[in-house]
Design a protein around this motif. Structure first.
Motif, mmCIF file in Angstrom:
data_model
loop_
_atom_site.group_PDB
_atom_site.id
_atom_site.type_symbol
_atom_site.label_atom_id
_atom_site.label_comp_id
_atom_site.label_asym_id
_atom_site.label_seq_id
_atom_site.Cartn_x
_atom_site.Cartn_y
_atom_site.Cartn_z
ATOM 1 N N GLY A 132 0.835 -1.194 0.000
ATOM 2 C CA GLY A 132 0.000 0.000 0.000
ATOM 3 C C GLY A 132 0.865 1.237 0.000
ATOM 4 O O GLY A 132 2.007 1.234 -0.476
ATOM 5 N N THR A 133 0.336 2.310 0.588
ATOM 6 C CA THR A 133 1.089 3.571 0.628
ATOM 7 C C THR A 133 2.404 3.408 1.369
ATOM 8 O O THR A 133 3.460 3.869 0.913
ATOM 9 C CB THR A 133 0.244 4.664 1.297
ATOM 10 N N VAL A 138 8.592 1.265 1.394
ATOM 11 C CA VAL A 138 9.552 0.262 1.884
ATOM 12 C C VAL A 138 10.245 -0.414 0.705
ATOM 13 O O VAL A 138 11.482 -0.551 0.688
ATOM 14 C CB VAL A 138 8.833 -0.785 2.765
ATOM 15 N N ILE A 139 9.465 -0.839 -0.284
ATOM 16 C CA ILE A 139 10.030 -1.479 -1.469
ATOM 17 C C ILE A 139 10.958 -0.527 -2.205
ATOM 18 O O ILE A 139 12.042 -0.908 -2.672
ATOM 19 C CB ILE A 139 8.903 -1.956 -2.403
ATOM 20 N N GLU A 140 10.550 0.727 -2.315
ATOM 21 C CA GLU A 140 11.364 1.725 -3.000
ATOM 22 C C GLU A 140 12.728 1.873 -2.337
ATOM 23 O O GLU A 140 13.759 1.924 -3.014
ATOM 24 C CB GLU A 140 10.629 3.065 -3.013
ATOM 25 N N GLU A 141 12.734 1.931 -1.010
ATOM 26 C CA GLU A 141 13.996 2.092 -0.289
ATOM 27 C C GLU A 141 14.878 0.853 -0.422
ATOM 28 O O GLU A 141 16.093 0.955 -0.622
ATOM 29 C CB GLU A 141 13.715 2.381 1.190
ATOM 30 N N LEU A 142 14.294 -0.330 -0.311
ATOM 31 C CA LEU A 142 15.064 -1.562 -0.478
ATOM 32 C C LEU A 142 15.645 -1.644 -1.886
ATOM 33 O O LEU A 142 16.786 -2.073 -2.069
ATOM 34 C CB LEU A 142 14.171 -2.777 -0.200
ATOM 35 N N THR A 197 0.464 -4.100 6.389
ATOM 36 C CA THR A 197 -0.898 -4.020 5.878
ATOM 37 C C THR A 197 -1.664 -2.975 6.690
ATOM 38 O O THR A 197 -1.198 -2.502 7.729
ATOM 39 C CB THR A 197 -1.620 -5.375 5.986
ATOM 40 N N ASP A 198 -2.861 -2.639 6.225
ATOM 41 C CA ASP A 198 -3.646 -1.604 6.897
ATOM 42 C C ASP A 198 -4.386 -2.113 8.121
ATOM 43 O O ASP A 198 -4.968 -1.314 8.870
ATOM 44 C CB ASP A 198 -4.685 -1.014 5.915
#
Length: 346
Positions: A132-133, A138-142, A197-198
């Motif tokens: 999600g947001t 998190v994925i971007e930083e990894l 997750t939310d």
């Protein structure tokens, strides 16, 4: 056959069933329609003869009239309607099969097979549950810091976009609270799992499942309501992050230390060097054990050394000697981090 292979086969069968289910029922309806019609037109015709007549008519084989239509205008009009109806159903069936092969469905099946094969070769990677947001950041930083990652999300609509944006990352579409999905993501071989997750209850279940499968994995869990933080820790989370708490601290920092916040934001947004404040444990038997940090300080900006007991040595001198179990805290780029890890781990 392992769980990943079973899951892939199930996905393939579901797609094929959706494409061909309606066509099969339509073709069966044509057989019933034709057989019943011929038996009504010629009451002396048996069920087998009527069915055979229907099949050779629909398929345009034309071996002869097994039901006598020579003196029945209604029978011939019925046959014309059956030919048009049957050919329409056959064309619909063939178009569905063609679409299944061409429009990407088959391609998706093989793509998922390649993805699962890639994930099966991963080790020491990071799993992100919930794209999600928060999970996307998190994925971007990894990805930017060159750390292998696998994302899990239940939403099938984001898979294609995710793969285009992060071609080097793995992706599993499914419910992360299910053990089979976590196993497909390689949780038993992963270094860490970020659960964001939310839903706090889902995060709690995923935390328990991940900890049971891999007792040594580092678990970082998101907590929307602070009252659930202690439950997540007891369930096995090493760290619990409250978005409300972090947001509040950020607002205070923006107020009282804006220049520091601006510097850190600029560092995080910099795409060329990707400087980060990193850490690197010094394991027992490391080539750097009992060695001075002078060489490392010539490569990186060494900020501190965390001792095994938890104490800090800030800005250690060049002749400071590392103890096994210590952790280096430094600023550097992804390539510099990899260089330090290579030196420390040998």
């Amino acid at each position: 056959m392992n769980s990943q292979q079973r899951s892939l086969m199930t996905e393939s069968l579901v797609i094929l069933k959706e494409k061909l289910h309606l066509s099969s029922w339509a073709f069966l309806g044509v057989l019933v329609y034709g057989s019943a019609g011929y038996m009504i037109i010629d009451p002396s015709a048996s069920l087998v003869d009527a069915l055979y007549m229907t099949v050779i008519t629909v398929t345009t084989v034309g071996y002869g009239e097994f039901v006598d239509l020579s003196h029945s205008a209604i029978g011939r009009l019925f046959t014309i309607s059956l030919i048009f109806t049957g050919m329409g159903v056959i064309l619909y069936f063939v178009s569905n099969v063609t679409a299944f092969l061409i429009d990407g469905s088959l391609k998706k099946i093989f793509s998922k097979k390649r993805m699962r094969k890639m994930i099966s070769r991963m080790s020491g990677h990071y799993i992100v549950c919930g794209v999600g947001t928060m999970g996307e950041h998190v994925i971007e930083e990894l990805n930017r810091t060159k750390r292998p990652a696998v994302a899990i999300d239940i939403n099938p609509c984001i898979e294609e976009t995710f793969r285009e944006r992060y071609p080097g990352a793995g992706y599993i579409q499914g419910d992360a609270s299910e053990n089979d999905i976590l196993m497909a993501a390689g949780v038993e071989r992963a270094s860490g799992i970020v659960i964001c997750t939310d839903n706090d209850k889902d995060n709690l279940v995923i935390t328990i499942s991940a900890r049971q499968i891999n007792p040594s994995i580092r678990v970082v869990a998101r907590c929307s309501e602070t009252k659930h933080a202690e439950k997540l820790r007891r369930a096995g989370a090493n760290s619990v992050v409250s978005s409300n708490f972090i947001g509040g601290m950020r607002m205070v920092s923006e107020m009282v230390r804006p220049s520091v916040v601006s510097f850190l934001d600029t560092m995080l947004r910099e795409h060329q060097n990707n400087y980060r404040i990193e850490e690197c444990p010094v394991p027992k038997g490391s080539p750097m054990e009992e060695k001075s940090v002078g060489e490392l300080k010539r490569r990186i900006l060494l900020l501190a050394v965390i001792l095994p007991g938890g104490d800090y040595v800030m800005n250690p001198s060049d002749d400071y000697r590392l103890l096994p179990g210590s952790t280096l805290v430094f600023m550097g780029s992804p390539s510099e981090r990899q260089s330090v890890e290579s030196i420390v781990n040998g």
